[in-house]
Write an enzyme that holds these catalytic residues in place. Sequence first.
Site, mmCIF file in Angstrom:
data_model
loop_
_atom_site.group_PDB
_atom_site.id
_atom_site.type_symbol
_atom_site.label_atom_id
_atom_site.label_comp_id
_atom_site.label_asym_id
_atom_site.label_seq_id
_atom_site.Cartn_x
_atom_site.Cartn_y
_atom_site.Cartn_z
ATOM 1 N N GLU A 443 0.820 -1.225 0.000
ATOM 2 C CA GLU A 443 0.000 0.000 0.000
ATOM 3 C C GLU A 443 0.846 1.264 0.000
ATOM 4 O OE1 GLU A 443 -3.052 -1.221 -1.144
ATOM 5 O OE2 GLU A 443 -2.800 0.912 -0.826
HETATM 6 C C1 LIG Z 1 2.367 -9.756 0.126
HETATM 7 C C2 LIG Z 1 2.149 -8.616 -0.802
HETATM 8 C C3 LIG Z 1 0.860 -8.239 -1.141
HETATM 9 C C4 LIG Z 1 0.644 -7.203 -2.042
HETATM 10 N N1 LIG Z 1 -0.631 -6.897 -2.446
HETATM 11 C C5 LIG Z 1 -0.806 -6.045 -3.494
HETATM 12 C C6 LIG Z 1 -2.102 -5.881 -4.098
HETATM 13 O O1 LIG Z 1 -3.094 -6.434 -3.652
HETATM 14 N N2 LIG Z 1 -2.193 -5.087 -5.211
HETATM 15 C C7 LIG Z 1 -1.122 -4.441 -5.743
HETATM 16 O O2 LIG Z 1 -1.272 -3.776 -6.751
HETATM 17 N N3 LIG Z 1 0.117 -4.570 -5.177
HETATM 18 C C8 LIG Z 1 0.287 -5.346 -4.086
HETATM 19 N N4 LIG Z 1 1.545 -5.506 -3.534
HETATM 20 C C9 LIG Z 1 2.641 -4.720 -4.056
HETATM 21 C C10 LIG Z 1 3.131 -3.629 -3.082
HETATM 22 O O3 LIG Z 1 2.165 -2.624 -2.952
HETATM 23 C C11 LIG Z 1 4.492 -3.139 -3.578
HETATM 24 O O4 LIG Z 1 5.403 -4.195 -3.367
HETATM 25 C C12 LIG Z 1 4.952 -1.885 -2.886
HETATM 26 O O5 LIG Z 1 4.113 -0.815 -3.207
HETATM 27 C C13 LIG Z 1 6.386 -1.516 -3.255
HETATM 28 O O6 LIG Z 1 6.626 -1.636 -4.625
HETATM 29 P P1 LIG Z 1 7.865 -2.512 -5.154
HETATM 30 O O7 LIG Z 1 7.808 -3.811 -4.451
HETATM 31 O O8 LIG Z 1 7.859 -2.523 -6.616
HETATM 32 O O9 LIG Z 1 9.125 -1.741 -4.624
HETATM 33 P P2 LIG Z 1 9.860 -0.520 -5.376
HETATM 34 O O10 LIG Z 1 8.865 0.460 -5.829
HETATM 35 O O11 LIG Z 1 10.800 -1.076 -6.373
HETATM 36 O O12 LIG Z 1 10.680 0.128 -4.183
HETATM 37 C C14 LIG Z 1 11.919 -0.425 -3.705
HETATM 38 C C15 LIG Z 1 12.435 0.455 -2.565
HETATM 39 O O13 LIG Z 1 12.702 1.763 -3.063
HETATM 40 C C16 LIG Z 1 12.034 2.721 -2.258
HETATM 41 N N5 LIG Z 1 11.644 3.853 -3.105
HETATM 42 C C17 LIG Z 1 10.999 3.826 -4.286
HETATM 43 N N6 LIG Z 1 10.795 5.077 -4.726
HETATM 44 C C18 LIG Z 1 11.262 5.901 -3.782
HETATM 45 C C19 LIG Z 1 11.352 7.327 -3.644
HETATM 46 N N7 LIG Z 1 10.859 8.148 -4.560
HETATM 47 N N8 LIG Z 1 11.936 7.817 -2.533
HETATM 48 C C20 LIG Z 1 12.426 7.003 -1.578
HETATM 49 N N9 LIG Z 1 12.379 5.674 -1.660
HETATM 50 C C21 LIG Z 1 11.819 5.125 -2.751
HETATM 51 C C22 LIG Z 1 10.854 2.001 -1.673
HETATM 52 O O14 LIG Z 1 10.376 2.636 -0.495
HETATM 53 C C23 LIG Z 1 11.445 0.620 -1.430
HETATM 54 O O15 LIG Z 1 12.102 0.597 -0.191
HETATM 55 C C24 LIG Z 1 1.757 -6.500 -2.581
HETATM 56 C C25 LIG Z 1 3.056 -6.857 -2.207
HETATM 57 C C26 LIG Z 1 3.261 -7.909 -1.356
HETATM 58 C C27 LIG Z 1 4.674 -8.302 -1.025
#
Ligand SMILES: Cc1cc2nc3c(=O)[nH]c(=O)nc-3n(C[C@H](O)[C@H](O)[C@H](O)COP(=O)(O)OP(=O)(O)OC[C@H]3O[C@@H](n4cnc5c(N)ncnc54)[C@H](O)[C@@H]3O)c2cc1C
Length: 596
Positions: A443
């Site tokens: 989220e």
């Molecule tokens: C168990 C689980 C359930 C989930 N359920 C859903 C769901 O129902 N629907 C859905 O759509 N998604 C879902 N997700 C996805 C989840 O919302 C994302 O994993 C999350 O938003 C982070 O995106 P990412 O994993 O691509 O990380 P990334 O976006 O690649 O981020 C990697 C790191 O970089 C940091 N970062 C990125 N941009 C910035 C910035 N501008 N400034 C500082 N730091 C930054 C982040 O904070 C993080 O620490 C789920 C994930 C999991 C693991």
Amino acid sequence: MGQYVAPIRDMQFVLHEFLKVEEHLKELPAHAETDAEIINAVLEEGAKFTSEVLFPLNHSGDREGCHHDAEAKTVTTPKGYKEAYKQYVEGGWAALACDPEYGGQGLPVVLNNSFYEMLNSSNQAWTMYPGLSHGAYECLKEHGTEEQKKTYLPKLVSGEWTGTMCLTEPHCGTDLGLLRSKAIPNDDGSWTITGNKIFISAGEHDMADNILHLVLARVPDAPEGSKGISLFLVPKFLPNADGSVGERNPIFCGAIEEKMGIHGNSTCQMNLDGAKGWIIGQPNKGLNAMFVFMNAARLGVGMQSLGLTEVAYQNALVYAKDRLQMRSLSGVKAPDKPADPIIVHPDVRRMLLTAKAYAEAGRAFTSYVALQIDRELNHPDEEVRKEAADEVALLTPIVKAFITDNGWIATSEAMQVYGGHGYIAEWGMEQYVRDARINMIYEGTNTVQSLDLLGRKILMDNGAKLRKFGEKIRAYVEDNGTDEAMSEFITPLADLGDKLTKLTMEIGMKAFQNPDEVGAAAVPYLRVAGHLVYSYFFAQMAQIALAKQDSGDKFYEAKLQTARFYFARLYPETAMLIRQARSGAANLMALDADLF
Ligand SMILES: Cc1cc2nc3c(=O)[nH]c(=O)nc-3n(C[C@H](O)[C@H](O)[C@H](O)COP(=O)(O)OP(=O)(O)OC[C@H]3O[C@@H](n4cnc5c(N)ncnc54)[C@H](O)[C@@H]3O)c2cc1C
């Protein structure tokens, strides 16, 4: 496996004494009839359902997990989940806070909030299935066409069908502007959608007759980035005219993820192979519409960690009174036993009180925000609705990030109370820690929440929303500042209010020179803001407890001592956090990436 008893006494304290909800609900025509009797009856029934039906499935669901049948493209949830969901639907729980126009019971959000705490304490993984449906309901209700509302809302309200949010793709999580899923218009007004989504919670399961996926995709010639995203409703089964489920739509689960916690919830890779969908709202305005879902979900994630904090605390408390190890430093406390119960040791008390204080403050906080949502939705005065909406917008990232960070701390401390027995699976404590960890990530990560708070909600708004909330605190300090008995609470509250104001201005000034200053300060800043909210609420709760101190009801004594613990032991981290936030961007940015 352990125990869960819904904290009804504290919920009633928060609702009736701290928030005085009945007085506020009387101002809202939709809820004027919701009195203490109705509220207490729902709490009692909710407590029975959650502790008797859901809690017993928590550990077994974690052990068993979900199963994907690649050939049949189906997902089976753990034993008992489906039956519990049937009971939930038959009991009318899904409809609790939904609009009567679509079959809902029309009860206030603030009451649903307490029920959701119980659901999450009992079983976070299970609760995600109906929890996501509620977000889909809110989004469709605000942005759907009349026909979409008529077709889908009654099914979501009854719980017969569930919902999902399909945002994330393999190459895009935080940065949704990168998403690639495509939607092509058809002659009949529908769209054909193709793409791959990952990490979709409750994306496929066997608990409901149909699943309504809310999918972000790009229409032809959409602008690049987040300005070119549209939102679509993509049902697993296309509905027939009579509301029954019809043809299977090609949106299939390709696999489910192995993961650290919430094993009972299916985290699905979803493939859209030319699935049929309908646009929600306007083309290229999908992110706006999806924000309704995301904001509801962010508050929901805060509730998940509040629920885990409470249940972990309850179990650690029982254990600490039972487990005998060593003698008290200040002399034997249980001479008839071979050793004293570990609750005599100061540091065990620190761990228990940390979880207790975070649970009680989190309960007050989420209930406060939920009541503001009721006011935002239903108050007859437009000005009041707007003010309530602004406050909800300001506080949402704090609910999400502060409560989930604290949930991680609290579940870990509760596990620590068990020593080695906390780390092994038998007692169920390590599950709470594993389940709590995802809440800081999905989220929008907690970093993203802190950027939303400091960047979007405060600096881009010239501090207007923060000032409004600050005025409430200032008025409270002025009204009660001369009460000597309250000075131990009011003085630190007033001090933190002043410091946060100065800190905000300082970061704002630095950000003009260097935008990285915002990113460098945001995470400690959000924690300081969270402590300001908790100081404000603990001061008010302590004030009620002080007034009732002589009533003979030990509840108030416990509340007062918990507030004292909070100010003595948890609040002081604000000094360190402010130093970190003020230390600037240079200490983070100076090191060349090659030199890490
Ligand atoms: C168990 C689980 C359930 C989930 N359920 C859903 C769901 O129902 N629907 C859905 O759509 N998604 C879902 N997700 C996805 C989840 O919302 C994302 O994993 C999350 O938003 C982070 O995106 P990412 O994993 O691509 O990380 P990334 O976006 O690649 O981020 C990697 C790191 O970089 C940091 N970062 C990125 N941009 C910035 C910035 N501008 N400034 C500082 N730091 C930054 C982040 O904070 C993080 O620490 C789920 C994930 C999991 C693991």
